[in-house]
Design a protein around this motif. Structure first.
Motif, PDB file in Angstrom:
ATOM      1  N   GLU A 132     -15.640 -21.671   6.440  1.00 35.72           N
ATOM      2  CA  GLU A 132     -15.078 -20.367   6.860  1.00 35.72           C
ATOM      3  C   GLU A 132     -15.675 -19.232   6.553  1.00 35.72           C
ATOM      4  N   GLY A 133     -16.348 -19.000   5.506  1.00 35.56           N
ATOM      5  CA  GLY A 133     -16.981 -17.504   5.420  1.00 35.56           C
ATOM      6  C   GLY A 133     -18.441 -17.720   5.165  1.00 35.56           C
ATOM      7  N   GLY A 134     -19.061 -18.948   5.364  1.00 34.43           N
ATOM      8  CA  GLY A 134     -20.592 -18.923   5.653  1.00 34.43           C
ATOM      9  C   GLY A 134     -21.236 -18.818   4.080  1.00 34.43           C
ATOM     10  N   SER A 135     -20.470 -18.692   3.132  1.00 36.15           N
ATOM     11  CA  SER A 135     -20.927 -18.520   1.856  1.00 36.15           C
ATOM     12  C   SER A 135     -20.834 -19.761   0.964  1.00 36.15           C
ATOM     13  N   SER A 136     -21.927 -19.955   0.077  1.00 33.47           N
ATOM     14  CA  SER A 136     -21.864 -21.207  -0.597  1.00 33.47           C
ATOM     15  C   SER A 136     -21.766 -20.753  -2.303  1.00 33.47           C
ATOM     16  N   GLY A 148     -29.162 -35.952   6.832  1.00 37.07           N
ATOM     17  CA  GLY A 148     -30.292 -34.978   7.008  1.00 37.07           C
ATOM     18  C   GLY A 148     -30.092 -33.443   7.327  1.00 37.07           C
ATOM     19  N   TYR A 149     -30.753 -32.701   7.530  1.00 38.21           N
ATOM     20  CA  TYR A 149     -30.412 -31.334   7.298  1.00 38.21           C
ATOM     21  C   TYR A 149     -31.172 -30.780   8.706  1.00 38.21           C
ATOM     22  N   ASP A 150     -31.617 -31.401   9.590  1.00 43.90           N
ATOM     23  CA  ASP A 150     -32.180 -30.949  10.784  1.00 43.90           C
ATOM     24  C   ASP A 150     -31.326 -30.574  11.915  1.00 43.90           C
ATOM     25  N   GLY A 151     -30.168 -31.049  11.884  1.00 48.46           N
ATOM     26  CA  GLY A 151     -29.090 -30.551  12.967  1.00 48.46           C
ATOM     27  C   GLY A 151     -28.161 -29.613  12.590  1.00 48.46           C
ATOM     28  N   GLU A 152     -27.043 -29.708  13.035  1.00 45.72           N
ATOM     29  CA  GLU A 152     -25.968 -28.801  12.619  1.00 45.72           C
ATOM     30  C   GLU A 152     -25.168 -29.002  11.343  1.00 45.72           C
ATOM     31  N   VAL A 153     -25.702 -28.589  10.172  1.00 43.56           N
ATOM     32  CA  VAL A 153     -25.205 -28.798   8.975  1.00 43.56           C
ATOM     33  C   VAL A 153     -23.690 -28.423   8.849  1.00 43.56           C
ATOM     34  N   GLU A 154     -23.193 -27.366   9.432  1.00 48.64           N
ATOM     35  CA  GLU A 154     -21.696 -27.205   9.550  1.00 48.64           C
ATOM     36  C   GLU A 154     -21.009 -28.224  10.029  1.00 48.64           C
ATOM     37  N   PHE A 169     -23.491 -41.024  -1.675  1.00 49.68           N
ATOM     38  CA  PHE A 169     -24.416 -40.488  -0.741  1.00 49.68           C
ATOM     39  C   PHE A 169     -23.987 -39.131  -0.073  1.00 49.68           C
ATOM     40  N   ARG A 170     -22.662 -38.817  -0.081  1.00 43.34           N
ATOM     41  CA  ARG A 170     -22.305 -37.607   0.542  1.00 43.34           C
ATOM     42  C   ARG A 170     -22.393 -36.561  -0.719  1.00 43.34           C
ATOM     43  N   VAL A 171     -22.140 -36.844  -1.960  1.00 41.96           N
ATOM     44  CA  VAL A 171     -21.987 -35.938  -2.967  1.00 41.96           C
ATOM     45  C   VAL A 171     -23.503 -35.508  -3.405  1.00 41.96           C
ATOM     46  N   ARG A 172     -24.451 -36.581  -3.000  1.00 41.82           N
ATOM     47  CA  ARG A 172     -26.051 -36.254  -2.921  1.00 41.82           C
ATOM     48  C   ARG A 172     -26.458 -35.271  -1.906  1.00 41.82           C
ATOM     49  N   TRP A 173     -25.971 -35.574  -0.799  1.00 37.57           N
ATOM     50  CA  TRP A 173     -26.294 -34.850   0.407  1.00 37.57           C
ATOM     51  C   TRP A 173     -26.038 -33.284   0.060  1.00 37.57           C
ATOM     52  N   LEU A 174     -24.443 -33.118  -0.368  1.00 35.30           N
ATOM     53  CA  LEU A 174     -24.306 -31.871  -0.788  1.00 35.30           C
ATOM     54  C   LEU A 174     -25.042 -31.104  -1.727  1.00 35.30           C
ATOM     55  N   LEU A 175     -25.467 -32.068  -2.673  1.00 31.88           N
ATOM     56  CA  LEU A 175     -26.477 -31.274  -3.964  1.00 31.88           C
ATOM     57  C   LEU A 175     -27.644 -31.075  -3.365  1.00 31.88           C
ATOM     58  N   ASP A 176     -28.220 -31.841  -2.732  1.00 41.06           N
ATOM     59  CA  ASP A 176     -29.781 -31.693  -2.268  1.00 41.06           C
ATOM     60  C   ASP A 176     -29.729 -30.520  -1.122  1.00 41.06           C
ATOM     61  N   GLY A 177     -28.367 -30.512  -0.341  1.00 35.88           N
ATOM     62  CA  GLY A 177     -28.398 -29.505   0.561  1.00 35.88           C
ATOM     63  C   GLY A 177     -28.251 -28.073   0.019  1.00 35.88           C
ATOM     64  N   LEU A 178     -27.529 -27.916  -0.825  1.00 35.10           N
ATOM     65  CA  LEU A 178     -27.551 -26.812  -2.158  1.00 35.10           C
ATOM     66  C   LEU A 178     -28.769 -26.506  -2.534  1.00 35.10           C
ATOM     67  N   ALA A 179     -29.521 -27.222  -2.975  1.00 33.22           N
ATOM     68  CA  ALA A 179     -30.804 -27.227  -3.701  1.00 33.22           C
ATOM     69  C   ALA A 179     -31.957 -26.504  -2.871  1.00 33.22           C
ATOM     70  N   GLY A 180     -31.821 -27.286  -1.582  1.00 30.66           N
ATOM     71  CA  GLY A 180     -32.782 -27.035  -0.497  1.00 30.66           C
ATOM     72  C   GLY A 180     -32.391 -25.613   0.344  1.00 30.66           C
ATOM     73  N   GLY A 181     -31.116 -24.867   0.069  1.00 28.86           N
ATOM     74  CA  GLY A 181     -30.743 -23.685   0.553  1.00 28.86           C
ATOM     75  C   GLY A 181     -30.345 -24.091   2.176  1.00 28.86           C
ATOM     76  N   HIS A 182     -29.967 -25.309   2.510  1.00 26.86           N
ATOM     77  CA  HIS A 182     -29.421 -25.900   3.632  1.00 26.86           C
ATOM     78  C   HIS A 182     -27.965 -25.560   3.846  1.00 26.86           C
ATOM     79  N   ILE A 183     -27.315 -25.516   2.847  1.00 23.33           N
ATOM     80  CA  ILE A 183     -25.823 -25.609   2.696  1.00 23.33           C
ATOM     81  C   ILE A 183     -25.332 -24.179   2.013  1.00 23.33           C
TER      82      ILE A 183
END
Length: 90
Positions: free
Chosen positions: A19-23, A56-62, A76-90
């Motif tokens: 909703e706000g674009g902030s992590s 992955g993080y190539d497409g629309e992460v939102e 795998f979804r918790v890992r996706w969240l964690l990796d995305g946060l660490a990589g600045g994708h989320i």
């Protein structure tokens, strides 16, 4: 953090990001608890895939974030969240 509070906190952080674009609600404390939950789920399910190997993080992460917002409680979804946060994708 109690399990119900943990689930609520992750869900709120996901919706806040959508909703706000902030992590910002994915605090270091919450991420640490997410890591612990991922280890537990990965061991139980034998699923140790990295975030890039699932959605992955190539497409629309939102879009992916919206899709998993109500079904994130697996390894795998918790890992996706964690990796995305660490990589600045989320």
């Amino acid at each position: 953090m109690r399990p119900t509070k943990f689930k609520r906190a992750v869900t709120e952080a996901i919706y806040h990001r959508l909703e706000g674009g902030s992590s910002a609600l994915f605090t270091p404390r919450l991420r640490k608890r997410m890591e612990r939950e991922w280890r537990r789920l990965a061991k139980a399910n034998g699923d140790y895939r990295a975030g890039v190997d699932t959605y992955g993080y190539d497409g629309e992460v939102e879009v992916d974030l919206c899709y998993i917002s109500d079904r994130w409680r697996c390894a795998f979804r918790v890992r996706w969240l964690l990796d995305g946060l660490a990589g600045g994708h989320i």
